[in-house]
Design a protein around this motif. Structure first.
Motif, PDB file in Angstrom:
ATOM      1  N   PHE A 149     -16.911 123.406  -4.508  1.00  0.00           N
ATOM      2  CA  PHE A 149     -16.352 124.523  -5.276  1.00  0.00           C
ATOM      3  C   PHE A 149     -15.260 124.015  -6.216  1.00  0.00           C
ATOM      4  O   PHE A 149     -15.233 124.375  -7.404  1.00  0.00           O
ATOM      5  N   ALA A 150     -14.372 123.161  -5.710  1.00  0.00           N
ATOM      6  CA  ALA A 150     -13.306 122.624  -6.551  1.00  0.00           C
ATOM      7  C   ALA A 150     -13.890 121.816  -7.708  1.00  0.00           C
ATOM      8  O   ALA A 150     -13.422 121.920  -8.853  1.00  0.00           O
ATOM      9  N   ARG A 151     -14.908 121.028  -7.436  1.00  0.00           N
ATOM     10  CA  ARG A 151     -15.537 120.228  -8.499  1.00  0.00           C
ATOM     11  C   ARG A 151     -16.174 121.122  -9.553  1.00  0.00           C
ATOM     12  O   ARG A 151     -16.102 120.844 -10.757  1.00  0.00           O
ATOM     13  N   ASP A 152     -16.816 122.194  -9.110  1.00  0.00           N
ATOM     14  CA  ASP A 152     -17.464 123.102 -10.061  1.00  0.00           C
ATOM     15  C   ASP A 152     -16.433 123.765 -10.972  1.00  0.00           C
ATOM     16  O   ASP A 152     -16.666 123.934 -12.179  1.00  0.00           O
ATOM     17  N   VAL A 153     -15.298 124.182 -10.385  1.00  0.00           N
ATOM     18  CA  VAL A 153     -14.238 124.790 -11.195  1.00  0.00           C
ATOM     19  C   VAL A 153     -13.729 123.787 -12.225  1.00  0.00           C
ATOM     20  O   VAL A 153     -13.547 124.120 -13.404  1.00  0.00           O
ATOM     21  N   ALA A 154     -13.496 122.552 -11.787  1.00  0.00           N
ATOM     22  CA  ALA A 154     -13.008 121.530 -12.708  1.00  0.00           C
ATOM     23  C   ALA A 154     -14.000 121.301 -13.841  1.00  0.00           C
ATOM     24  O   ALA A 154     -13.624 121.245 -15.018  1.00  0.00           O
ATOM     25  N   ALA A 155     -15.273 121.166 -13.512  1.00  0.00           N
ATOM     26  CA  ALA A 155     -16.288 120.887 -14.532  1.00  0.00           C
ATOM     27  C   ALA A 155     -16.384 122.022 -15.537  1.00  0.00           C
ATOM     28  O   ALA A 155     -16.460 121.784 -16.753  1.00  0.00           O
ATOM     29  N   SER A 156     -16.374 123.265 -15.059  1.00  0.00           N
ATOM     30  CA  SER A 156     -16.501 124.399 -15.979  1.00  0.00           C
ATOM     31  C   SER A 156     -15.250 124.551 -16.834  1.00  0.00           C
ATOM     32  O   SER A 156     -15.334 124.891 -18.028  1.00  0.00           O
ATOM     33  N   THR A 157     -14.075 124.279 -16.267  1.00  0.00           N
ATOM     34  CA  THR A 157     -12.837 124.375 -17.038  1.00  0.00           C
ATOM     35  C   THR A 157     -12.802 123.320 -18.135  1.00  0.00           C
ATOM     36  O   THR A 157     -12.462 123.612 -19.294  1.00  0.00           O
ATOM     37  N   ILE A 158     -13.152 122.092 -17.787  1.00  0.00           N
ATOM     38  CA  ILE A 158     -13.141 121.010 -18.775  1.00  0.00           C
ATOM     39  C   ILE A 158     -14.159 121.280 -19.880  1.00  0.00           C
ATOM     40  O   ILE A 158     -13.868 121.090 -21.072  1.00  0.00           O
ATOM     41  N   ALA A 159     -15.337 121.749 -19.503  1.00  0.00           N
ATOM     42  CA  ALA A 159     -16.355 122.049 -20.515  1.00  0.00           C
ATOM     43  C   ALA A 159     -15.860 123.129 -21.470  1.00  0.00           C
ATOM     44  O   ALA A 159     -16.049 123.028 -22.700  1.00  0.00           O
ATOM     45  N   ALA A 160     -15.226 124.176 -20.937  1.00  0.00           N
ATOM     46  CA  ALA A 160     -14.710 125.246 -21.792  1.00  0.00           C
ATOM     47  C   ALA A 160     -13.594 124.740 -22.698  1.00  0.00           C
ATOM     48  O   ALA A 160     -13.519 125.102 -23.887  1.00  0.00           O
ATOM     49  N   MET A 161     -12.725 123.875 -22.166  1.00  0.00           N
ATOM     50  CA  MET A 161     -11.616 123.366 -22.969  1.00  0.00           C
ATOM     51  C   MET A 161     -12.105 122.460 -24.088  1.00  0.00           C
ATOM     52  O   MET A 161     -11.490 122.394 -25.153  1.00  0.00           O
ATOM     53  N   ARG A 162     -13.217 121.775 -23.870  1.00  0.00           N
ATOM     54  CA  ARG A 162     -13.764 120.923 -24.932  1.00  0.00           C
ATOM     55  C   ARG A 162     -14.307 121.756 -26.092  1.00  0.00           C
ATOM     56  O   ARG A 162     -14.447 121.242 -27.209  1.00  0.00           O
ATOM     57  N   GLN A 163     -14.594 123.006 -25.865  1.00  0.00           N
ATOM     58  CA  GLN A 163     -15.124 123.871 -26.920  1.00  0.00           C
ATOM     59  C   GLN A 163     -14.030 124.598 -27.695  1.00  0.00           C
ATOM     60  O   GLN A 163     -14.317 125.271 -28.681  1.00  0.00           O
ATOM     61  N   ARG A 164     -12.796 124.474 -27.281  1.00  0.00           N
ATOM     62  CA  ARG A 164     -11.725 125.235 -27.918  1.00  0.00           C
ATOM     63  C   ARG A 164     -11.371 124.687 -29.290  1.00  0.00           C
ATOM     64  O   ARG A 164     -11.350 123.474 -29.512  1.00  0.00           O
ATOM     65  N   ASP A 165     -11.035 125.607 -30.180  1.00  0.00           N
ATOM     66  CA  ASP A 165     -10.470 125.234 -31.472  1.00  0.00           C
ATOM     67  C   ASP A 165      -8.952 125.226 -31.311  1.00  0.00           C
ATOM     68  O   ASP A 165      -8.319 126.280 -31.296  1.00  0.00           O
ATOM     69  N   VAL A 166      -8.389 124.047 -31.157  1.00  0.00           N
ATOM     70  CA  VAL A 166      -6.953 123.971 -30.885  1.00  0.00           C
ATOM     71  C   VAL A 166      -6.136 123.845 -32.167  1.00  0.00           C
ATOM     72  O   VAL A 166      -4.903 123.801 -32.115  1.00  0.00           O
ATOM     73  N   VAL A 167      -6.797 123.797 -33.322  1.00  0.00           N
ATOM     74  CA  VAL A 167      -6.116 123.689 -34.609  1.00  0.00           C
ATOM     75  C   VAL A 167      -6.634 124.780 -35.529  1.00  0.00           C
ATOM     76  O   VAL A 167      -7.846 124.961 -35.673  1.00  0.00           O
ATOM     77  N   GLU A 168      -5.717 125.521 -36.131  1.00  0.00           N
ATOM     78  CA  GLU A 168      -6.089 126.557 -37.092  1.00  0.00           C
ATOM     79  C   GLU A 168      -6.427 125.906 -38.440  1.00  0.00           C
ATOM     80  O   GLU A 168      -5.682 125.037 -38.920  1.00  0.00           O
ATOM     81  N   PRO A 169      -7.531 126.326 -39.092  1.00  0.00           N
ATOM     82  CA  PRO A 169      -7.918 125.693 -40.363  1.00  0.00           C
ATOM     83  C   PRO A 169      -6.850 125.786 -41.449  1.00  0.00           C
ATOM     84  O   PRO A 169      -6.636 124.825 -42.201  1.00  0.00           O
ATOM     85  N   ASP A 170      -6.172 126.919 -41.547  1.00  0.00           N
ATOM     86  CA  ASP A 170      -5.167 127.039 -42.605  1.00  0.00           C
ATOM     87  C   ASP A 170      -3.953 126.153 -42.341  1.00  0.00           C
ATOM     88  O   ASP A 170      -3.312 125.654 -43.264  1.00  0.00           O
TER      89      ASP A 170
END
Length: 264
Positions: free
Chosen positions: A197-218
């Motif tokens: 369960f802990a591994r699954d949470v880590a994997a899903s969190t990391i995958a979601a964070m890799r998809q984030r736009d952490v920089v605004e285009p403007d």
């Protein structure tokens, strides 16, 4: 403001000026920005409002953490450290709001309703482990890496000093996930939901964070202007390209460290 958003005003009451409360409230320094172009000021103001939002959501997340620890009958030291972390986040939000106000913010920040609700599921044990892994062992560890990057990258200013004050507390937030997981695995006060369960949470969190736009285009576009870039750096807004690279490096480091795995 979108209909599904709620505005919260970050203000201070007249009681903040009384001698009694001044003994207990963290002092908020004044932030006088340098001369800024209007477009720079708008982007910088938004950046500090975004930080205010993030820190206040942190208040609500730690409040949920504390509630879970209380409900599960966790040892008193764990409940106490959660309250310490809650105070950290409250003070960080006030500090970021002061920075935003100096840049022209009216003090009101919009939040999505789920951010404020922090809904709890039917299984507090799994909720607690998911928070320890996803929110802290992954999320806060990456956030701490970004804070350290910003402090190193920015020139000296009261705005960088504000980030230093925040980082002094966030070292605890970045480490508590792994420490808490070690306790939860051997705890007599709650059942462990399993390493998978802990591994699954880590994997899903990391995958979601890799998809984030952490920089605004403007913001990235404005940083291409040398004059604007210098002004943004002086009010605590680091270069977006380097910031995104630091984010990915921090995420890679967290994934390699696997702080959610049992200690051998």
């Amino acid at each position: 403001m979108p209909a599904e958003s709620i505005g919260i005003v970050f203000d201070r009451s007249p009681l903040a000026q009384t001698a009694l409360l001044r003994r207990y409230l963290a002092p908020i320094p004044s932030f006088t920005p340098p001369v800024l172009r209007d477009d720079v000021r708008a982007i910088a103001r938004r950046g500090w409002e975004d930080r205010t939002r993030s820190e206040y959501v942190g208040v609500l997340i730690v409040r949920r953490l504390h509630g879970l620890l209380v409900d599960l009958g966790a040892p008193m030291d764990l409940q106490e450290v959660a309250l310490v972390m809650l105070l950290h986040e409250q003070r960080h939000a006030a500090l970021c709001s002061a920075c935003a106000s100096a840049l022209g913010s009216d003090g009101e920040v919009a939040f999505e309703l789920p951010e404020l609700q922090q809904a709890r599921g039917p299984d507090p044990e799994r909720d607690l482990v998911a928070m320890a892994v996803g929110t802290y062992a992954v999320g806060e560890a990456v956030a701490f890496g970004l804070l350290r990057h910003a402090i190193r990258a920015l020139p000296a200013s009261p705005y960088r000093d504000a980030l230093r004050r925040i980082a002094a507390d966030e070292g605890l937030h970045a480490r508590i996930g792994g420490l808490l997981l070690g306790e939860l695995r051997r705890a007599s006060w709650m059942p462990w939901p399993g390493d998978d369960f802990a591994r699954d949470v880590a994997a899903s969190t990391i995958a979601a964070m890799r998809q984030r736009d952490v920089v605004e285009p403007d913001e990235a576009a404005l940083y291409a202007d040398a004059e604007a870039a210098g002004q943004l750096a002086r009010v605590g807004i680091p270069a977006p390209g380097a910031f995104k690279r630091a984010y990915l490096r921090a995420l890679d480091a967290v994934e390699r460290a696997k702080g959610w795995e049992p200690t051998r």
